[in-house]
Design a protein around this motif. Structure first.
Motif, PDB file in Angstrom:
ATOM      1  N   TYR A  15      33.171  27.752  16.124  1.00  0.00           N
ATOM      2  CA  TYR A  15      32.091  27.718  17.471  1.00  0.00           C
ATOM      3  C   TYR A  15      31.711  28.975  18.252  1.00  0.00           C
ATOM      4  CZ  TYR A  15      32.425  22.812  17.477  1.00  0.00           C
ATOM      5  OH  TYR A  15      32.471  21.536  17.212  1.00  0.00           O
ATOM      6  N   LYS A  18      31.198  30.975  24.187  1.00  0.00           N
ATOM      7  CA  LYS A  18      30.040  30.931  25.467  1.00  0.00           C
ATOM      8  C   LYS A  18      30.355  31.713  26.019  1.00  0.00           C
ATOM      9  CE  LYS A  18      28.947  26.138  24.460  1.00  0.00           C
ATOM     10  NZ  LYS A  18      29.550  25.001  24.667  1.00  0.00           N
ATOM     11  N   LYS A  24      35.484  30.418  18.369  1.00  0.00           N
ATOM     12  CA  LYS A  24      36.767  29.014  18.690  1.00  0.00           C
ATOM     13  C   LYS A  24      36.848  28.592  16.992  1.00  0.00           C
ATOM     14  CE  LYS A  24      39.515  25.964  19.334  1.00  0.00           C
ATOM     15  NZ  LYS A  24      41.297  26.715  19.620  1.00  0.00           N
ATOM     16  N   PRO A  45      46.178  15.394  18.582  1.00  0.00           N
ATOM     17  CA  PRO A  45      46.206  15.351  19.928  1.00  0.00           C
ATOM     18  C   PRO A  45      44.706  16.304  19.929  1.00  0.00           C
ATOM     19  CG  PRO A  45      47.237  17.956  18.682  1.00  0.00           C
ATOM     20  CD  PRO A  45      47.255  16.549  18.061  1.00  0.00           C
ATOM     21  N   ASN A  46      44.464  16.035  21.208  1.00  0.00           N
ATOM     22  CA  ASN A  46      43.215  16.262  22.243  1.00  0.00           C
ATOM     23  C   ASN A  46      42.844  17.811  21.370  1.00  0.00           C
ATOM     24  OD1 ASN A  46      41.820  14.649  22.892  1.00  0.00           O
ATOM     25  ND2 ASN A  46      43.277  14.730  25.357  1.00  0.00           N
ATOM     26  N   GLY A  49      40.383  18.881  16.943  1.00  0.00           N
ATOM     27  CA  GLY A  49      39.471  19.179  15.891  1.00  0.00           C
ATOM     28  C   GLY A  49      38.592  17.909  15.296  1.00  0.00           C
ATOM     29  N   LYS A  50      39.084  16.978  15.379  1.00  0.00           N
ATOM     30  CA  LYS A  50      38.867  15.737  14.993  1.00  0.00           C
ATOM     31  C   LYS A  50      37.326  15.265  15.208  1.00  0.00           C
ATOM     32  CE  LYS A  50      41.636  13.308  17.519  1.00  0.00           C
ATOM     33  NZ  LYS A  50      42.128  14.609  18.364  1.00  0.00           N
ATOM     34  N   GLN A  91      32.175   9.319  19.481  1.00  0.00           N
ATOM     35  CA  GLN A  91      32.954   9.275  20.548  1.00  0.00           C
ATOM     36  C   GLN A  91      32.712   9.455  22.493  1.00  0.00           C
ATOM     37  OE1 GLN A  91      35.875  12.915  21.293  1.00  0.00           O
ATOM     38  NE2 GLN A  91      37.391  11.357  23.114  1.00  0.00           N
TER      39      GLN A  91
HETATM   40  P1  ADP Z   1      39.162  16.416  19.553  1.00  0.00           P
HETATM   41  O1  ADP Z   1      38.483  15.881  18.987  1.00  0.00           O
HETATM   42  O2  ADP Z   1      40.336  16.341  18.039  1.00  0.00           O
HETATM   43  O3  ADP Z   1      39.605  16.226  20.334  1.00  0.00           O
HETATM   44  P2  ADP Z   1      37.210  18.495  18.918  1.00  0.00           P
HETATM   45  O4  ADP Z   1      36.516  18.264  17.926  1.00  0.00           O
HETATM   46  O5  ADP Z   1      36.534  17.657  20.537  1.00  0.00           O
HETATM   47  O6  ADP Z   1      38.413  18.100  19.209  1.00  0.00           O
HETATM   48  O7  ADP Z   1      37.282  20.330  19.840  1.00  0.00           O
HETATM   49  C1  ADP Z   1      38.159  21.101  18.903  1.00  0.00           C
HETATM   50  C2  ADP Z   1      38.386  22.661  19.366  1.00  0.00           C
HETATM   51  O8  ADP Z   1      36.551  22.870  19.517  1.00  0.00           O
HETATM   52  C3  ADP Z   1      38.306  22.570  20.721  1.00  0.00           C
HETATM   53  O9  ADP Z   1      39.467  23.614  20.834  1.00  0.00           O
HETATM   54  C4  ADP Z   1      37.408  22.584  21.690  1.00  0.00           C
HETATM   55  O10 ADP Z   1      37.345  23.237  22.989  1.00  0.00           O
HETATM   56  C5  ADP Z   1      36.020  23.320  20.753  1.00  0.00           C
HETATM   57  N1  ADP Z   1      34.954  23.159  20.436  1.00  0.00           N
HETATM   58  C6  ADP Z   1      34.433  21.240  20.369  1.00  0.00           C
HETATM   59  N2  ADP Z   1      33.112  21.531  20.567  1.00  0.00           N
HETATM   60  C7  ADP Z   1      32.699  22.759  20.962  1.00  0.00           C
HETATM   61  C8  ADP Z   1      31.649  23.323  21.130  1.00  0.00           C
HETATM   62  N3  ADP Z   1      29.981  23.084  21.565  1.00  0.00           N
HETATM   63  N4  ADP Z   1      31.438  24.857  21.425  1.00  0.00           N
HETATM   64  C9  ADP Z   1      32.722  25.523  21.872  1.00  0.00           C
HETATM   65  N5  ADP Z   1      33.628  24.855  21.215  1.00  0.00           N
HETATM   66  C10 ADP Z   1      34.317  23.705  21.258  1.00  0.00           C
END
Ligand code: ADP
Ligand code: MG
Length: 309
Positions: A15, A18, A24, A45-46, A49-50, A91
């Motif tokens: 990502y 921003k 990321k 865990p949160n 990347g799920k 989700q």
């Molecule tokens: P999970 O579902 O396992 O909790 P996510 O896939 O939602 O994990 O997020 C994985 C990582 O990518 C996290 O660090 C999150 O903050 C980041 N992230 C998710 N979506 C975005 C986005 N649209 N822009 C920037 N970072 C993102």
């Protein structure tokens, strides 16, 4: 023809940062296959990347690199077929507040090109228990009802693969049971199920196979039975009455003296009983002042799996 429902090869997602934030790396070169017919758990865990992975499968997030194969169709070269093979329950609650459940199902079916004669909104409404809310505005539905509607929307085109992103996070027991029942029924009818969760118990109950993902990497991928075998690690912490001169020594027990004078005994509940551990402690001449046991939880599993690499 491949027998995999999903095949990810070298999948990466970065990502863009921003507002001055660093970029990321949400998925790092992930290889993963999901067999057809399975209930597959994606645990982590949160922030692991799920959702990123799920949303790439759903076509909602663009991958940075790698290959995504859904039911034998490459997502880039066969976007239509690969999209038709999968239904995703996201989700986040993302329903249009002005649609009724029936309207939402019909619109979704239209988006997937399901002809009117093949639509089965009534059947789906019955399955998700929303028949009597069929004509209510989505905004008047409870959170649980909205989640059920999201499940229904994922099913309108009879996908081969159903993906559920944290379907039971924060839902009450009744809804959880209902979702589990529906998921099992769909799987028995032949649907491949992929669900993400951070509840180990849920994965244990539902899934044949599990991948654990942490910081954008798959750290383990195994059958649930094998994985639980690895998870049966337990620790008994014994506080002795007097300083210990010799550590307990018995097969299947790893003893270690802690800085505070306590003896930590690690063992596997599959092969060693608590009684055997206590016997080893006694035969080392240790008198127990206090004792407690610690079970490995998901957190420990993540730690052990990520630190041992
Ligand atoms: P999970 O579902 O396992 O909790 P996510 O896939 O939602 O994990 O997020 C994985 C990582 O990518 C996290 O660090 C999150 O903050 C980041 N992230 C998710 N979506 C975005 C986005 N649209 N822009 C920037 N970072 C993102
Ligand atoms: Mg998520």
């Amino acid at each position: 023809m491949t027998q995999d429902a999903i095949r990810l090869t070298g999948l990466s997602k970065t990502y863009r940062g921003k507002r001055g934030q660093p970029e990321k790396h949400a998925l790092k070169n992930v290889d993963l296959t999901v067999p057809r017919g399975s209930v597959f758990g994606l645990l982590g865990p949160n922030g692991a990347g799920k959702s990123t992975m799920i949303n790439i499968l759903a076509g909602l997030v663009l991958k940075t690199a790698g290959k995504v194969d859904i039911w034998g169709f490459d997502q880039d070269t066969n976007p239509r077929q690969s999209r038709a093979a999968i239904g995703v329950m996201p989700q986040e609650l993302n329903l249009d507040p002005f649609f009724t459940p029936r309207g939402a199902l019909e619109v979704q079916a239209g988006l997937y090109g399901v002809p009117k004669s093949e639509r089965r909104s009534d059947e789906i409404l019955a399955m998700i228990g929303l028949e009597d809310k069929a004509e209510a505005y989505a905004r008047t539905l409870s959170g649980g009802m909205q989640r059920r509607l999201l499940l229904g929307k994922a099913l309108v085109h009879r996908p081969n693969i159903l993906v559920l992103d944290e379907p039971t996070a924060g839902v009450d027991i009744e809804l959880r049971q209902m979702l589990w029942t529906n998921i099992r029924k769909l799987n028995e009818q032949g649907m491949t199920i992929i669900l993400t969760t951070h509840y180990l118990e849920e994965a244990e109950e539902m899934c044949d196979e599990i991948a654990i993902i942490n910081q954008g990497e798959v750290v383990v991928r195994d059958s649930t039975a094998n994985l639980l075998g690895r998870l049966d690690a337990k620790a008994m912490v014994v506080h002795p009455d007097s300083p210990v001169s010799a550590l307990p020594d018995a097969e299947g027990i790893a003893a270690e003296l802690r800085g505070d004078g306590a003896v930590v005994l690690r063992y596997h509940t599959n092969s060693t009983s608590a009684e055997q551990v206590l016997a080893a402690v006694r035969s080392a001449g240790i008198t127990i002042r206090d004792v407690k046991t610690e079970e490995a939880d998901l957190e420990d599993v993540f730690l052990s799996l990520t630190s041992s690499r």
